[in-house]
Design an enzyme around this catalytic site. Structure first.
Site, PDB file in Angstrom:
ATOM      1  N   THR A 104       4.663  11.015   5.790  1.00 25.42           N
ATOM      2  CA  THR A 104       5.770  10.098   5.542  1.00 25.42           C
ATOM      3  C   THR A 104       6.025   9.989   4.050  1.00 25.42           C
ATOM      4  O   THR A 104       5.099  10.095   3.241  1.00 25.42           O
ATOM      5  CB  THR A 104       5.478   8.704   6.131  1.00 25.42           C
ATOM      6  N   ASP A 105       7.272   9.766   3.693  1.00 26.38           N
ATOM      7  CA  ASP A 105       7.700   9.733   2.297  1.00 26.38           C
ATOM      8  C   ASP A 105       7.377   8.372   1.677  1.00 26.38           C
ATOM      9  O   ASP A 105       6.936   7.441   2.342  1.00 26.38           O
ATOM     10  CB  ASP A 105       9.197  10.024   2.224  1.00 26.38           C
ATOM     11  N   LYS A 106       7.664   8.261   0.422  1.00 28.16           N
ATOM     12  CA  LYS A 106       7.425   7.047  -0.341  1.00 28.16           C
ATOM     13  C   LYS A 106       8.113   5.845   0.308  1.00 28.16           C
ATOM     14  O   LYS A 106       9.297   5.885   0.620  1.00 28.16           O
ATOM     15  CB  LYS A 106       7.944   7.240  -1.764  1.00 28.16           C
ATOM     16  N   VAL A 153       7.822   4.637   3.282  1.00 27.90           N
ATOM     17  CA  VAL A 153       8.036   4.691   4.728  1.00 27.90           C
ATOM     18  C   VAL A 153       6.784   4.194   5.451  1.00 27.90           C
ATOM     19  O   VAL A 153       5.660   4.519   5.074  1.00 27.90           O
ATOM     20  CB  VAL A 153       8.387   6.120   5.178  1.00 27.90           C
ATOM     21  N   GLY A 156      10.645  11.697   6.180  1.00 32.93           N
ATOM     22  CA  GLY A 156      10.063  10.713   5.302  1.00 32.93           C
ATOM     23  C   GLY A 156      11.099   9.985   4.523  1.00 32.93           C
ATOM     24  O   GLY A 156      12.247  10.284   4.591  1.00 32.93           O
TER      25      GLY A 156
END
Length: 517
Positions: free
Chosen positions: A130-132, A134, A517
């Site tokens: 997952t991205d920043k 999330v 993400g």
């Protein structure tokens, strides 16, 4: 004279060479077997003495003196709030979910000190990156852990921040890889219902929609509900003795230009700050106008017909399609752009602290970077702009359009799904990877650490209004949103949009893998 001194020595007796050779071979064979038996006994003794070695007695080859304990391959079921973290995957020197999780495993002695510096030594893998910013109510990491302690889950959770939880673990086969064996993934996106309202009539996008509709009549949908919303807003302004047009002109005159992001659209949402050069009187009027508009958005309740339209748009994404327009840097010809969406569904509205929210569940086999956020943005834009639903179908064909990505604030990973692998696990006598057994804990965690943060941040920062407000007032390439107007897209504008996207795409720093993400 003795015979020893004067007589010749007697001749030796004849030797049976065949018998002697057989005797020697037997002796050699017995010695070899004896050495083998001694080697086996020594190996057994070493295995039995492992873990009982004295603290000061070094191991062979300079190994650690730490007691060796058996490791087992497991799937760990986790949940986390992504706020304050630079994504899921370890990315030194940034703070990540995996970094805190692995550190807790080591400190709880679920991972030995020998393997404490490199997650690869424990075969560490995650199901979905997952991205920043999330969140994940459910995610899975697979690795080899020391799980002898009956309370190892409690020990690990005691070492984790309250925003990261280990729900439990499941014994798996040695070859289990949580990403490879995942059948599909379910994401949730929370969005306020006002995000589906049409652009403000005075905005750049609304004016362009109106002018193109006049040139190409009968293409876009009329929106009487949206028109009534904005009429009510302007009535409220008039009752307060305010004229938005005068204040809008002043703000436009002194406001600094906005920066473009990787998609060439919006680096930052529409700012809520007021320029320092504005007079106190105009500053007061701007605050009043914004307060009235904000109150109107919060009071909005989506009509059943509009909600049904949202659901119809979401259905367009189901099935196998080329989602090249819903990620970055992938042409239509790239085979990896083909993804299968199992289902997309919008919930009934839910009122939270005076704002109406809709939960959208997206179930797909796999996702590309920003895919879900772009799908959500496209859904909202088609509804807001009255565009034909067939525009969704067009974006899945061999054309290129520039779709912005919705805010990360509303996105969370619901859970990975392992139906097929769970059937295999049961044949080995293991429980399947099942989040349902932790449902009460997960729901409580979501409300406290995920949903509440989303609701609070939206109420405080007006994130979604900022995002759509910027798009509505975008003054760059006027053709960038042609695909939302009655004009539609053409080969010329498609090529320009794609070139602009690729040339300005600096999003590689946030690229964290072939998952959303």
């Amino acid at each position: 004279m003795s015979a020893t001194d004067d007589q010749p020595a007697p001749e030796p007796a004849p030797v049976d060479e065949q018998a002697a050779t057989g005797t020697n071979q037997t002796a050699v064979g017995e010695r070899s077997k004896r050495k083998q038996r001694e080697g086996v006994r020594e190996a057994v003794a070493k295995r039995q003495n492992r873990g009982r070695r004295g603290d000061n007695e070094p191991r062979e080859g300079g190994e650690s003196t730490e007691d060796r304990r058996p490791k087992r391959k497991v799937g760990c079921l986790i949940g986390y709030c992504g706020t304050g973290y630079h994504g899921m995957q370890v990315n030194p020197p940034n703070k990540t979910i995996e970094g805190d999780l692995f550190e807790a495993f080591v400190n709880a002695k679920a991972i030995s000190q020998d393997n404490a510096t490199d997650p690869k030594k424990s075969s560490f893998m995650r199901a979905a990156r997952t991205d920043k910013g999330v969140h994940a109510a459910g995610n899975v990491v697979s690795l080899k852990l020391i799980i002898e302690d009956a309370d190892i889950v409690d020990k690990i959770n005691a070492l984790l921040p309250p925003t990261i939880r280990l729900w439990g673990f499941t014994r798996t086969t040695k070859g289990f890889e949580c990403r490879k064996h995942c059948d599909s993934r379910i994401y949730e996106y929370l969005i306020p219902s006002y995000a589906f309202l049409p652009p403000k009539p005075t905005s750049e996008l609304a004016q362009r929609l109106k002018s193109e509709a006049a040139k190409y009549p009968g293409v876009t949908r009329d929106d009487p509900e949206g028109a009534e919303f904005w009429a009510g807003f302007y009535r409220s302004l008039a009752e307060a003795g305010l004229d938005e047009s005068d204040v809008r002109a002043l703000v436009d005159e002194v406001a600094p230009p906005a920066k473009k992001d990787a998609d060439g659209i919006a680096a930052e949402p529409l700012t809520t700050a007021v320029p320092a050069s504005m007079s106190e009187e105009h500053y007061r009027r701007v605050k009043q106008i914004r307060a009235i508009e904000n109150a109107a958005r919060r009071a909005y309740r989506i009509a059943p017909a509009r909600l049904e339209l949202v659901r119809e748009v979401l259905k367009k994404f189901e099935g196998a399609h080329k989602f090249h327009n819903y990620t970055v840097g992938k042409p239509y010809s790239d085979p990896s752009a083909r993804r299968f969406m199992k289902s997309l569904a919008a919930s009934e509205p839910k009122l939270i602290d005076g704002t109406e929210w809709i939960s959208i569940k997206i179930h797909g086999q796999s996702f590309m970077l920003h895919q879900i956020r772009k799908m959500i943005a496209m859904t909202a834009l088609v509804i807001r702009c009255g565009a034909p639903l067939s525009r969704i179908d067009q974006t899945l064909t061999n054309i290129a359009v520039n779709i912005p990505k919705a805010p990360s604030l509303g996105l969370l990973l619901e859970r990975p799904v392992y139906d097929n692998f769970n059937d295999r696990l049961k044949t080995f006598g293991y429980d399947g990877i099942d989040f349902d057994q932790y449902a009460p804990q997960i729901e409580a965690f979501k409300m406290k650490h995920i949903y509440d943060k989303i609701y609070h941040e939206e109420a405080k920062e007006n994130v979604f209004h900022g995002f759509f407000g910027f798009l509505d007032n975008f003054r760059g390439n006027v053709h960038i949103f042609d695909y939302l107007t009655a004009k539609g897209v053409s080969e010329k504008t498609e090529a320009v949009a794609l070139d602009a996207k690729l040339d300005n795409d600096d999003d590689e720093s946030d690229l964290v893998g072939d998952t959303e993400g």
